[in-house]
Structure formats: C-alpha cells, structure tokens
Design an enzyme around this catalytic site. Structure first.
Site, mmCIF file in Angstrom:
data_model
loop_
_atom_site.group_PDB
_atom_site.id
_atom_site.type_symbol
_atom_site.label_atom_id
_atom_site.label_comp_id
_atom_site.label_asym_id
_atom_site.label_seq_id
_atom_site.Cartn_x
_atom_site.Cartn_y
_atom_site.Cartn_z
ATOM 1 N N ARG A 108 0.814 -1.210 0.000
ATOM 2 C CA ARG A 108 0.000 0.000 0.000
ATOM 3 C C ARG A 108 0.853 1.268 0.000
ATOM 4 O O ARG A 108 0.529 2.238 -0.685
ATOM 5 C CB ARG A 108 -0.947 -0.027 1.209
ATOM 6 C CG ARG A 108 -1.845 1.196 1.395
ATOM 7 C CD ARG A 108 -2.459 1.719 0.105
ATOM 8 N NE ARG A 108 -3.119 0.698 -0.683
ATOM 9 C CZ ARG A 108 -3.417 0.838 -1.965
ATOM 10 N NH1 ARG A 108 -3.078 1.942 -2.619
ATOM 11 N NH2 ARG A 108 -4.031 -0.123 -2.610
ATOM 12 N N LYS A 143 2.815 25.009 -3.565
ATOM 13 C CA LYS A 143 1.571 24.442 -3.035
ATOM 14 C C LYS A 143 1.652 22.915 -3.099
ATOM 15 O O LYS A 143 0.967 22.259 -3.886
ATOM 16 C CB LYS A 143 0.376 24.975 -3.816
ATOM 17 C CG LYS A 143 0.206 26.489 -3.679
ATOM 18 C CD LYS A 143 -0.903 27.018 -4.558
ATOM 19 C CE LYS A 143 -1.008 28.542 -4.450
ATOM 20 N NZ LYS A 143 -2.035 29.119 -5.340
ATOM 21 N N LYS A 175 5.666 39.281 -3.245
ATOM 22 C CA LYS A 175 4.245 39.053 -3.464
ATOM 23 C C LYS A 175 3.411 40.156 -2.821
ATOM 24 O O LYS A 175 3.947 41.068 -2.176
ATOM 25 C CB LYS A 175 3.855 37.669 -2.923
ATOM 26 C CG LYS A 175 4.572 36.525 -3.664
ATOM 27 C CD LYS A 175 4.301 35.187 -3.044
ATOM 28 C CE LYS A 175 2.870 34.711 -3.300
ATOM 29 N NZ LYS A 175 2.657 34.395 -4.730
ATOM 30 N N GLU A 205 5.497 40.221 -8.138
ATOM 31 C CA GLU A 205 4.122 39.891 -8.497
ATOM 32 C C GLU A 205 3.321 41.185 -8.623
ATOM 33 O O GLU A 205 3.327 42.006 -7.706
ATOM 34 C CB GLU A 205 3.508 38.999 -7.413
ATOM 35 C CG GLU A 205 2.040 38.665 -7.626
ATOM 36 C CD GLU A 205 1.472 37.894 -6.449
ATOM 37 O OE1 GLU A 205 1.617 36.663 -6.428
ATOM 38 O OE2 GLU A 205 0.900 38.539 -5.541
ATOM 39 N N ASP A 226 -0.363 38.435 -12.034
ATOM 40 C CA ASP A 226 -1.239 37.589 -11.231
ATOM 41 C C ASP A 226 -2.710 37.916 -11.440
ATOM 42 O O ASP A 226 -3.121 39.075 -11.357
ATOM 43 C CB ASP A 226 -0.887 37.744 -9.746
ATOM 44 C CG ASP A 226 -1.652 36.772 -8.867
ATOM 45 O OD1 ASP A 226 -1.682 35.565 -9.209
ATOM 46 O OD2 ASP A 226 -2.206 37.201 -7.848
#
Length: 294
Positions: A108, A143, A175, A205, A226
């Site tokens: 598994r 992410k 960002k 960004e 963005d």
C-alpha cells in the site's frame, strides 16, 4: 532524483513507520514466513509514470525494520518503462520478486506514493501538451504536501514541467503581502535590489496597471502577472517588452486546461500552475501478488 539520498530515505522511512509495516498482524497470522512471491504493479489507466525509484528503497528500508530476515529481492522493469514515460491501461510498470510478507506489508505504501507522483506527472503533461507549439513553459509552485515537496516537484519534471522555487531560500519573489506590509511596491523592490546577494534575481508579483508601472520603473528583473485575463496579459507584455525586453514574464492565478493556452498565446515565458501539486488526482495503479515458482 537521488533515491538513495538521506533526505529521500527519511521521507520513505517515515511513510513505512506510519503504516507500522513491521507489525503487519494480518500477514503475520496468515502467510508462511518463508513464502516467496512476485508483485506486479499494473497501470489501470493511461498515465505518465513517476516514482519507480521508490520501490527498491522502500524494500531496503523494510528489510532493516522487519523483526525477521526477509532475504534478497529484485525489482524488474522493461527498458521502455521509466519515470516520465507515458503508458497505456493494463501495462506492467514493474515486477517485485521478494518474500511474500515483505511485499504484502509494503504494497500500500508503494502504491500510494507512486499513484500520487504519477498523478502529478500526468496532470503536468496535460498542461504541457496544452501549450505545445508556444515558447511557454509550465511551472509548479510551493503548493505541495508538507514533507513531500521534493517528490512532488520531481513528479512535475517527469511530466515535462519546470520547477519554480523549491523553498523560500531558493529565490526572491515579492508578493502582494510583502508589498502591503513593506510600504508599497517601489519601497520593497528598491530594498530587495539593494540587499540581494550577487546572482539573485528579484521577481515581482503585480496585480494592477499601477503595480505594473511601478515594477517596470523600479527595474524588476522578472515580472509575475497575477490573476489577469489573457487580454490584460497581452497588453502588459507589450508594455514590458518596450522597456525591459529581456525580463522573463510569468502568468499565474487559477490556471486550468481550458485557459492556459490563451495565456501562452498572449506571449508569456512561463505559466505557474498550483493545481499540478495541490489538485492532481492519484492515478489508478494496482499490485497483483502471486506465489513465485523457482
């Protein structure tokens, strides 16, 4: 991918420990301890393969964790089957010849990891095909599943994608939160350019025309557009190229297979797609285990 590295072995060892593979009570009660078997890993759907290298490492770690000797093993795969190759439904990816109990206990965990990695590789390849014929490259993001980033990003490469930053030390990306907390885009961009180490590229960004104007005026060395529409991106690229012709341009924000080509045709160098690692569906793999006859 260095499957024998300490970092990778630590990840795989943790996966086996989580499943308590050295204490598989069902197998211990039902399977003769010296039985040999073959485990055949089969693709139950068309996919791009990733993670084959984990199999011998998992088995090697299991041998050290097992309370009883399990003997030698071998992992066999066809020369045409390797990470990054596309396979059809029903194809065999690898065959494990080993102690039956060892195969059952590791089954598994092996399948879980390969299913996830092959799912990421398969989805990435779909995005790569969607932008085929353009100059645009498909990037991943940060992410990823905590603890599995190095494997997630390797799987992206198997699908034909390109890795963005591996971690926060791996590059400078200003960002929206840096901009809002640091006193505005001109201020944070100026500080980053002044304080960065030699060779570090400062990427910014931008989310609006004002921020784009400020990034260009401040000498940003890479620009991330963005959450803009393809038409807005096309207009922005024209403006960027007229002032900073060699600056790489990236687009991001809710990229999907229906829209990504429009962004590529708008002229961006890169599209970053968080879905590659946060939303990829695991592919369907199975392991058929049979008693070995020598």
């Amino acid at each position: 991918m260095d499957w024998k590295s300490k970092r990778i072995r630590t990840i795989l060892e943790a996966a086996l420990a989580e499943d308590k593979v050295a204490n598989d009570v069902t197998t211990a009660l039902t399977i003769p301890p010296n039985l040999r078997a073959s485990g055949t890993i089969i693709a139950k759907q068309a996919c791009v393969v990733s993670g084959l290298g984990c199999i011998p490492v998992f088995l090697d770690i299991f041998a050290k964790m097992s309370p009883a000797p399990v003997g030698r093993f071998e992992v066999i795969s066809h020369p045409e089957i390797f990470d990054g190759v596309s396979v059809k439904k029903g194809q065999t990816l690898a065959v494990i010849r080993h102690n039956a109990a060892a195969i059952l206990s590791c089954e598994r965990v092996i399948l879980n990891l390969m299913q996830r990695m092959s799912g990421i590789a398969t989805l990435t390849n779909e995005f790569v095909k969607a932008v085929a014929g353009t100059k645009t490259k498909v990037l991943d993001t940060r992410k990823t599943i905590p603890g599995l980033r190095v494997l997630d990003k390797y799987a992206v490469c198997c699908g034909g994608g390109v890795n963005h930053r591996l971690d926060l030390q791996d590059g400078i990306l200003i960002k929206n939160n840096h901009i809002s907390l640091g006193g505005g885009l001109p201020a944070v961009l100026e500080r980053a350019l002044e304080r960065r180490k030699t060779g570090q590229v400062v990427q910014v960004e931008v989310r609006s025309q004002t921020e784009l104007d400020q990034a260009i005026a401040g000498g940003a060395e890479s620009i991330l557009l963005d959450n803009m529409t393809p038409s807005q991106v096309k207009k922005a690229i024209k403006q960027i190229r007229s002032t900073l012709p060699n600056v790489p341009v990236e687009a991001s924000g809710n990229m999907n297979l229906k829209t990504v080509r429009a962004y590529a045709l708008a002229g961006v160098d890169f599209v970053s797609v968080g879905a590659l690692t946060h939303s990829a569906a695991a592919v369907d793999l199975s392991m058929r285990i049979t008693a070995d006859i020598y």
